[in-house]
Write an enzyme that holds these catalytic residues in place. Structure first.
Site, mmCIF file in Angstrom:
data_model
loop_
_atom_site.group_PDB
_atom_site.id
_atom_site.type_symbol
_atom_site.label_atom_id
_atom_site.label_comp_id
_atom_site.label_asym_id
_atom_site.label_seq_id
_atom_site.Cartn_x
_atom_site.Cartn_y
_atom_site.Cartn_z
ATOM 1 C CG ASP A 113 -2.141 0.753 1.157
ATOM 2 O OD1 ASP A 113 -2.113 1.838 0.546
ATOM 3 O OD2 ASP A 113 -3.162 0.291 1.702
ATOM 4 C CG ASP A 215 -4.096 6.212 0.964
ATOM 5 O OD1 ASP A 215 -5.007 5.442 1.307
ATOM 6 O OD2 ASP A 215 -3.903 7.321 1.496
ATOM 7 C CD GLU A 281 -8.775 5.215 -0.834
ATOM 8 O OE1 GLU A 281 -9.697 5.233 0.001
ATOM 9 O OE2 GLU A 281 -7.696 5.808 -0.654
ATOM 10 C CG HIS A 343 -8.653 -0.106 5.350
ATOM 11 N ND1 HIS A 343 -8.622 -0.206 3.971
ATOM 12 C CD2 HIS A 343 -8.070 1.074 5.639
ATOM 13 C CE1 HIS A 343 -8.033 0.857 3.469
ATOM 14 N NE2 HIS A 343 -7.688 1.649 4.467
ATOM 15 C CG ASP A 344 -10.894 3.394 4.479
ATOM 16 O OD1 ASP A 344 -10.293 3.465 5.562
ATOM 17 O OD2 ASP A 344 -10.356 3.608 3.378
HETATM 18 C C1 GLC Z 1 -7.459 6.238 2.398
HETATM 19 C C2 GLC Z 1 -7.302 5.053 3.303
HETATM 20 C C3 GLC Z 1 -7.771 5.432 4.665
HETATM 21 C C4 GLC Z 1 -6.915 6.572 5.171
HETATM 22 C C5 GLC Z 1 -6.922 7.728 4.169
HETATM 23 C C6 GLC Z 1 -5.823 8.706 4.462
HETATM 24 O O1 GLC Z 1 -8.779 6.589 2.227
HETATM 25 O O2 GLC Z 1 -7.993 3.949 2.780
HETATM 26 O O3 GLC Z 1 -7.734 4.361 5.557
HETATM 27 O O4 GLC Z 1 -7.383 7.010 6.405
HETATM 28 O O5 GLC Z 1 -6.695 7.280 2.858
HETATM 29 O O6 GLC Z 1 -4.594 8.172 4.087
#
Ligand code: GLC
Length: 540
Positions: A113, A215, A281, A343-344
């Site tokens: 990641d 990310d 993402e 995980h979000d």
């Molecule tokens: C992304 C991640 C999340 C994190 C955010 C800031 O959305 O999936 O878990 O808090 O980025 O890095």
């Protein structure tokens, strides 16, 4: 085009076979997967010890591990203070090497990641950058003078609440942070930043990593004029639209068109290394904008994540629309993907209902495109309950209803004290979600959710059209049954999912036999059956 595509629209690796990233990806949240050292927090040696389960018991093709790099853990690793080292909580660089070696020995691909949008405020680059206005690293982050008359430079908001600008008293300027103030935004318009970050990719590529999950990949470029966002015209949904963040149209604080040049540069680095992979993402729900992240010649991301199914209601029409919409939006040669949890987000059992986790598994693993599974979903794990005052997630501490701890509870391997996740008597960093279930207790039960996932993953490997075939709806069924066929080289497999809590008739275009069902035994061939409540079937 950055890779070859065969006549069936399947991306090919350099060996001429289907690219490995058309397989099934399994996301691991490292704090919660396996604690090998006994502190109540998962670690890399723990993950390595479970690779055999992932490959040989479950049957996935690749793992994506959420960040384990050096970090003060303000956002549990999404605040990186050294992109090329492992945080001691999770282990050492040697542990990461061993993980990669062992995964490759088992023929599992490894995705790390990468968090390029922001670093930690403890990263030496930011410590230097904030030390003075003339520091050579000042421009590595996004610094702006106060607005004329004082106050922040514009109205941009942080997704985690409050303004996206933090005043640095010493130097009198504001720095930008789309997330926590401990996560200052890197300035990707500075070529030195780009070079340093691309080197951090090379560092891991040289160590054999197969790809990266990137990310917030849609945030890397913002409006160079820093215009304020207009107010939102839509009515925000309190939970999924992040409260005050949803009061604005985010025209200027993300996804500036220059972002595509950056993704092209990232891709160039991956392509230097052969069959490596990137998945971004991307919370972009306009399909035209979403598709741009593949690049005109498929020379940007291999896949922008498709999150449209995360927040859809459980109904066949909406799922059907999204399946068709993604297929239509794909540039020629691009490959689709599906996500039902990460995980979000609350676990899919919470969003769709526990009685639907089996049908959701069939959907995820039989649609055309790369599925990303979230650890624990193969047990039908429910969201954990976090005692008030014990919230760990920084976002959850601000907005309890958005707390992401609930979906990050430790993996449950056995029913023993510590659930096989940690040693007996050790308090895990978050409570277990459901002390009554585990891998061990589901493994020998042919009716368990785990057995269903194992069967589906086996079918995906055995039946080529399930992994790589075309997808078409087959018509003539009730609107609340989603019925599709997957075809490749003259072979066809049919899937039907009953989205209701009642029986529903389904008609197949030809006589078929059941290969798998979430609830019923059928030994005879058929062209029409009655699907049970929430039943999903695979037939050939
Ligand atoms: C992304 C991640 C999340 C994190 C955010 C800031 O959305 O999936 O878990 O808090 O980025 O890095």
């Amino acid at each position: 085009m950055a890779y070859e595509v065969d006549n069936n629209g399947v991306p090919l690796g350099r060996d001429g076979r289907a690219a490995w990233w058309t397989g099934v990806i399994y996301q691991i949240y490292p704090r919660s997967f396996q604690d090998a050292t006994g502190g109540g927090i998962g670690d890399l040696p723990g993950i390595t010890s479970r690779l055999d389960y992932l490959k040989n018991t479950l049957g996935v093709d690749a793992i994506w591990i959420s960040p384990f790099f050096r970090s003060p853990m303000a956002d549990f690793g999404y605040d990186v203070s050294d992109y090329t080292d492992v945080d001691p909580i999770f282990g050492t660089l040697e542990d990461s090497a061993e993980l990669i070696t062992e995964a490759h020995r088992l023929d599992l691909k490894v995705i790390f990641d990468w968090v390029p949008n922001h670093s930690s405020d403890q990263h030496p680059w930011f410590v230097e950058s904030r030390s003075s206005r003339t520091n050579p690293k000042r421009d590595w982050y996004v610094w702006k003078d106060p607005a004329p008359g004082g106050g922040p430079p514009n109205n941009w908001l942080s997704i985690f609440g409050g303004l996206a600008w933090e005043l640095d008293e010493t130097t009198g300027q504001y720095y930008l942070h789309t997330f926590l103030k401990e996560q200052p935004e890197l300035n990707w318009r500075n070529p030195e930043v780009e070079a340093a970050m691309l080197d951090s990719l090379r560092f891991w590529l040289d160590r054999g990593v197969d790809g990266f999950r990137i990310d917030v990949a849609h945030y890397l470029a913002k409006d160079p004029e820093f215009r304020s966002n207009p107010s939102s015209t839509s009515t925000p949904d309190a939970v999924k639209d992040y409260h005050e963040y949803a009061t604005q149209e985010h025209l200027y604080d993300k996804a500036h068109p220059d972002i595509h040049r950056i993704h092209g540069r990232i891709r160039d680095v991956l392509d230097e290394y052969g069959d490596r992979f990137s998945v971004g993402e991307i919370h972009e729900f306009d399909w035209v904008e979403w598709a741009k992240y593949f690049g005109k010649n498929l020379d940007q991301l291999h896949m922008p994540y498709n999150f449209t199914m995360l927040w859809t209601d459980w109904n066949a029409t909406d799922f059907r629309d999204r399946i068709i919409a993604q297929e239509r939006a794909l540039p020629r040669g691009a490959w689709p993907n599906h996500v039902l949890g990460n995980h979000d987000e609350p676990r899919l059992s919470t969003r769709f209902g526990t009685e639907r986790v089996r049908a959701a598994a069939v959907l995820l693993l039989t649609l055309r495109g790369t599925p990303t599974m979230y650890y624990g979903d193969e047990l039908g794990l429910i969201d954990g309950v976090i005692p008030p005052g014990n919230e760990q997630d920084p976002w959850g501490r601000r907005y309890p209803e958005l707390n992401r701890d609930a979906c990050r509870t430790p993996m449950q391997w056995t029913l023993d004290d510590g659930m096989g996740f940690t040693s007996a008597g050790v308090e895990p960093w978050l409570p277990f979600a459901d002390p009554n279930t585990s891998v061990a207790s589901q493994l020998d039960d042919p009716t368990s959710v785990l057995s269903l996932y194992r069967n589906l993953l086996r079918l995906r490997h055995e039946i080529a059209e399930l992994a790589l075939g075309d997808i078409d709806m087959f018509e003539g069924n009730a609107n609340d049954v989603l019925a599709y066929k997957r075809s490749l080289d003259g072979e066809t497999t049919y899937v039907a999912v009953n989205f209701t809590n009642e029986d529903r008739p389904v008609e197949f275009p030809t006589e078929v036999r059941q290969v798998l069902s979430t609830s019923a035994e059928r030994t005879e061939a058929f062209t029409a059956i009655l699907l049970g409540a929430n039943e999903a079937i695979v037939a050939r």
